[in-house]
Design a protein around this motif. Structure first.
Motif, PDB file in Angstrom:
ATOM      1  N   UNK A 148       0.814  -1.131   0.065  1.00 22.48           N
ATOM      2  CA  UNK A 148       0.007  -0.086   0.190  1.00 22.48           C
ATOM      3  C   UNK A 148       1.003   1.212  -0.119  1.00 22.48           C
ATOM      4  N   UNK A 149       2.208   1.083  -0.010  1.00 24.95           N
ATOM      5  CA  UNK A 149       3.015   2.450  -0.074  1.00 24.95           C
ATOM      6  C   UNK A 149       3.189   2.991   1.315  1.00 24.95           C
ATOM      7  N   UNK A 150       3.056   2.318   2.429  1.00 28.72           N
ATOM      8  CA  UNK A 150       3.116   2.991   3.704  1.00 28.72           C
ATOM      9  C   UNK A 150       4.573   3.015   4.066  1.00 28.72           C
ATOM     10  N   UNK A 151       5.053   4.439   4.481  1.00 32.41           N
ATOM     11  CA  UNK A 151       6.242   4.761   4.808  1.00 32.41           C
ATOM     12  C   UNK A 151       6.399   4.586   6.487  1.00 32.41           C
ATOM     13  N   UNK A 152       7.366   3.824   6.831  1.00 32.91           N
ATOM     14  CA  UNK A 152       7.761   3.699   8.015  1.00 32.91           C
ATOM     15  C   UNK A 152       9.082   4.294   8.494  1.00 32.91           C
ATOM     16  N   UNK A 153       8.918   4.859   9.551  1.00 32.65           N
ATOM     17  CA  UNK A 153      10.251   5.637  10.146  1.00 32.65           C
ATOM     18  C   UNK A 153      10.504   5.231  11.440  1.00 32.65           C
ATOM     19  N   UNK A 154      11.686   5.259  11.918  1.00 31.12           N
ATOM     20  CA  UNK A 154      11.950   5.035  13.470  1.00 31.12           C
ATOM     21  C   UNK A 154      12.730   5.968  14.091  1.00 31.12           C
ATOM     22  N   UNK A 155      12.706   6.182  15.255  1.00 27.82           N
ATOM     23  CA  UNK A 155      13.507   7.063  16.144  1.00 27.82           C
ATOM     24  C   UNK A 155      14.024   6.628  17.472  1.00 27.82           C
ATOM     25  N   UNK A 156      15.045   6.937  17.914  1.00 27.79           N
ATOM     26  CA  UNK A 156      15.787   6.287  19.089  1.00 27.79           C
ATOM     27  C   UNK A 156      15.746   7.599  20.182  1.00 27.79           C
ATOM     28  N   UNK A 157      14.576   7.620  20.793  1.00 31.56           N
ATOM     29  CA  UNK A 157      14.352   8.473  21.694  1.00 31.56           C
ATOM     30  C   UNK A 157      15.508   8.924  22.650  1.00 31.56           C
ATOM     31  N   UNK A 158      16.167   7.653  23.327  1.00 35.54           N
ATOM     32  CA  UNK A 158      16.971   8.102  24.159  1.00 35.54           C
ATOM     33  C   UNK A 158      18.396   8.753  23.432  1.00 35.54           C
ATOM     34  N   UNK A 159      18.540   8.301  22.299  1.00 32.40           N
ATOM     35  CA  UNK A 159      19.809   8.898  21.463  1.00 32.40           C
ATOM     36  C   UNK A 159      19.479  10.308  21.398  1.00 32.40           C
ATOM     37  N   UNK A 160      18.155  10.750  20.804  1.00 32.15           N
ATOM     38  CA  UNK A 160      17.646  12.113  20.633  1.00 32.15           C
ATOM     39  C   UNK A 160      17.738  12.805  21.984  1.00 32.15           C
ATOM     40  N   UNK A 161      17.290  12.435  23.187  1.00 38.42           N
ATOM     41  CA  UNK A 161      17.507  13.111  24.555  1.00 38.42           C
ATOM     42  C   UNK A 161      19.101  13.234  24.881  1.00 38.42           C
TER      43      UNK A 161
END
Length: 196
Positions: A28-41
């Motif tokens: 269906x063309x779904x784009x998934x992204x991830x984030x690393x909250x600990x790294x961002x903080x």
């Protein structure tokens, strides 16, 4: 052994769910992204600023508590030295010693309450700092979601497997650094409770 079986079952169920859902979502063309909250903080300017300010507040709290703690330790050692070799009856018969012990117990109790209050204040301060950080992070994350045309954002800590190309943590950090390099962190105070 049952924990291992449960873990294996959970892994198999997770992989089966991914195997069933992934083809349909990618079709269906779904784009998934991830984030690393600990790294961002940890790595963002605002996160580093918060950590430095929290360490300063913690140091201030310790500085406030240290004189009383040191005084109580010295007084406790002195009382223990005077009590050595005395029976309970001898101590109970010494009205001055009983008064000193009661006064010491009260000071120690008051210090315990002060230390607990300071710990609660620090926890409130830390919680508010994280709330403020997340408020600053939200528009940046929404901007990245829009730029990447993403429909799903996953936490990297919740992933079993993910390729690095879907991790946008570095992009989020650079945008957050540009918009919010610092945040205000003010020690939260708890009002003194009236004596009961």
């Amino acid at each position: 052994m049952s924990r291992l079986k449960n873990f294996i079952f959970a892994m198999v169920a997770s992989l089966a769910a991914i195997a069933l859902v992934a083809p349909a979502s990618f079709a269906q063309g779904t784009t998934v992204i991830t984030i690393d909250e600990a790294k961002i903080l940890r790595d963002s300017k605002a996160g580093k600023d918060i950590q430095a300010k929290l360490q300063s507040i913690e140091s201030q709290i310790n500085t406030e508590l240290t004189p009383t703690k040191t005084s109580l330790e010295a007084e406790g050692k002195a009382l223990n030295t005077e009590l050595q070799g005395k029976t309970r009856e001898q101590i109970a018969g010494d009205a001055a010693m009983v008064a000193r012990l009661n006064a010491y117990d009260k000071k120690a109790g008051d210090f315990g309450k002060a230390r607990q209050k300071a710990a609660s204040e620090f926890q409130l301060t830390e919680r508010q700092a994280l709330i403020d950080f997340n408020k600053a992070l939200e528009p940046v994350l929404l901007q990245v979601v829009s730029e990447k045309n993403a429909q799903i954002v996953l936490s990297k800590s919740a992933l079993i497997y993910g390729v690095d190309s879907v991790d946008v943590s570095a992009l989020v950090i650079s945008k957050l650094d540009a918009t919010t390099p610092t945040l205000s962190v003010v020690r939260k105070r708890i009002p003194d409770q009236p004596a009961q």
